[in-house]
Design an enzyme around this catalytic site. Structure first.
Site, PDB file in Angstrom:
ATOM      1  CE  LYS A   1      54.596 100.570  43.988  1.00 45.34           C
ATOM      2  NZ  LYS A   1      54.993  99.805  42.804  1.00 45.34           N
TER       3      LYS A   1
ATOM      4  CB  SER B   1      60.726  99.883  42.258  1.00 48.87           C
ATOM      5  OG  SER B   1      61.381  98.706  41.831  1.00 48.87           O
TER       6      SER B   1
ATOM      7  CG  HIS C   1      58.528 103.531  42.481  1.00 55.16           C
ATOM      8  ND1 HIS C   1      58.179 103.331  43.783  1.00 55.16           N
ATOM      9  CD2 HIS C   1      58.530 102.305  41.900  1.00 55.16           C
ATOM     10  CE1 HIS C   1      57.999 102.047  44.008  1.00 55.16           C
ATOM     11  NE2 HIS C   1      58.205 101.404  42.877  1.00 55.16           N
TER      12      HIS C   1
HETATM   13  C1  PLP Z   1      54.854  98.437  42.415  1.00 55.00           C
HETATM   14  C2  PLP Z   1      55.276  98.281  41.024  1.00 55.00           C
HETATM   15  C3  PLP Z   1      54.474  97.624  40.098  1.00 55.00           C
HETATM   16  C4  PLP Z   1      53.243  96.874  40.514  1.00 55.00           C
HETATM   17  O1  PLP Z   1      52.204  97.708  40.850  1.00 55.00           O
HETATM   18  P1  PLP Z   1      51.052  97.174  41.816  1.00 55.00           P
HETATM   19  O2  PLP Z   1      49.935  98.101  41.572  1.00 55.00           O
HETATM   20  O3  PLP Z   1      51.604  97.244  43.198  1.00 55.00           O
HETATM   21  O4  PLP Z   1      50.755  95.773  41.401  1.00 55.00           O
HETATM   22  C5  PLP Z   1      54.873  97.633  38.784  1.00 55.00           C
HETATM   23  N1  PLP Z   1      56.015  98.222  38.388  1.00 55.00           N
HETATM   24  C6  PLP Z   1      56.830  98.842  39.270  1.00 55.00           C
HETATM   25  C7  PLP Z   1      58.085  99.474  38.792  1.00 55.00           C
HETATM   26  C8  PLP Z   1      56.492  98.879  40.612  1.00 55.00           C
HETATM   27  O5  PLP Z   1      57.307  99.444  41.485  1.00 55.00           O
END
Ligand code: PLP
Length: 386
Positions: free
Chosen positions: A237, A178, A206
């Site tokens: 995302k 991330s 991601h």
């Molecule tokens: C953003 C993210 C999460 C959390 O996801 P949310 O839906 O924003 O709570 C979990 N793992 C990774 C690698 C992330 O980048």
């Protein structure tokens, strides 16, 4: 209050003090903060789907038909047919038997890991793993080893030494990291998983929407879905919405429905979110040009920075520029802000001490010209850092 005072002062002194910065709006690759507009290099809406007319339409229609809330947890009366439709679609998308929807990626990771592992088990995770993975591991009470980032030999050393002492073993990694934007060596990790009889969980937060023939992620691209026991992804995302999923076997899904506390004790995602998620999976499949353009632009941008002798990481839509010192990273981000770019410094504890970086989160909304200009402006900012 003493303890709080001391902590806050220390954060300030070390350049780690964080504040909230409310946006006025975010639109088409730009954001407005305190009345000023910037090019937005901080959003995870990689494909621009959060503004897609079909997504907005689906959410509005869902509100008209079903209201604004699911009004209960899934196991009580918050479980609608559309939740199941989404789960079937995710399972198909990820080429797994089954899927379970979670309210967020954070809730997914803490719930899944702590439900599947306990005191007699062992977990091996990449050192750069997201906080939600770490928290899930801590909550599970399992014995825990963190291997050096993307270091397969270090992972194997741990497996050789530790695997046999425990009943079950779980390996966890992100597929696209991330903060740094580099990819995990998943083929090699999956080989080790087989060799040492472990389960594996891969967080595709991601990668989903970006990699793979149908945009299902790096596991699709490497054709490893059969061998990956637990495929986790998020809707917040690239998919432009909210929530998360786990794609897995029927048996694991049934087990989680009965044991996973972050699933059981939380109100189900509302109708508008589920309907948007259903449409976003369609869009990712049907509009592949978004991810193709994005990745082409990202590779060009990255090569531009490398040509300028900058130290960059990232082989995805996330490009990170290594800065090192926290204060320097903050200063760098301010200089770019003065030039009209919203780029965020990533500091400890999100990354290890001394490895602060600037994270450029690219999107389908950024033009090639803009990225070329950004690369020039980054290079021009360097002499002003010292
Ligand atoms: C953003 C993210 C999460 C959390 O996801 P949310 O839906 O924003 O709570 C979990 N793992 C990774 C690698 C992330 O980048």
């Amino acid at each position: 209050m003493d303890r709080i005072d001391i902590f806050l002062e220390k954060q300030r002194q070390e350049g780690k003090y964080r504040i909230l910065q409310p946006l006025v709006y975010r639109k088409s690759g730009r954001i407005c903060v305190k009345g000023k507009e910037f090019y937005d290099f901080s959003s995870n809406d990689y494909l621009g789907l959060a503004e897609h007319p079909s997504l907005k339409e689906a959410a509005k229609k869902a509100i008209d038909e079903f209201g604004t809330s699911s009004s209960a947890s899934r196991l009580l009366s918050g479980d609608f047919e559309f939740h199941h439709r989404l789960e079937a679609k995710v399972a198909n998308f990820q080429n797994k038997e089954s899927a379970l929807i979670f309210n967020s990626g954070y809730q997914a990771n803490i719930g899944i890991i702590s439900a599947l592992c306990g005191r007699d088990d062992v977990i091996f995770a990449d050192k750069l793993s997201h906080a939600s993975i770490i928290d899930g591991i801590l909550l599970s009470g399992a014995k825990f080893f963190r291997f050096k980032h993307n270091d397969i030999n270090h992972l194997e050393d741990f497996l050789k030494k530790e695997r046999k002492k425990y009943k079950t073993a779980l390996i966890i990694t992100e597929s696209v990291f991330s903060m740094t934007g580099d990819k995990a060596r998943i083929t090699e990790i999956v080989n080790l998983k087989e060799k040492y009889d472990c389960k594996i969980m891969i967080d595709e937060a991601h990668a989903v929407g970006i990699f793979g023939e149908n945009g299902a992620g790096l596991i699709e691209e490497t054709r490893l879905s059969d061998k990956v026991d637990l495929i986790m992804g998020t809707f917040g995302k690239a998919l432009g919405s909210f929530g998360a999923y786990l794609a897995c076997s029927n048996e694991i899904k049934d087990y989680l429905v009965n044991t996973c506390r972050s699933f059981i004790y939380s109100t189900a995602l509302p109708p508008a979110v589920i309907m948007a998620n259903l449409i976003s999976l369609e869009l990712v499949k049907n509009e592949p040009w978004r991810r193709k353009t994005l990745l082409e632009n990202a590779y060009t941008f990255r090569n531009n920075l490398i040509k300028k002798n900058l130290q960059v990481n990232g082989s995805s839509q996330i490009i990170s520029l290594v800065v090192g010192d926290s204060f320097k990273a903050v200063k760098f981000s301010r200089l770019l802000q003065e030039n009209g770019y919203w780029v965020l410094p990533i500091r400890p504890p999100t990354v290890p001490e001394g490895q602060s970086l600037l994270r450029f989160s690219l999107s389908y909304n950024h033009s090639k010209d803009l990225l070329n200009k950004l690369a020039d402006d980054i290079s021009k900012s360097i002499p002003k850092l010292n």
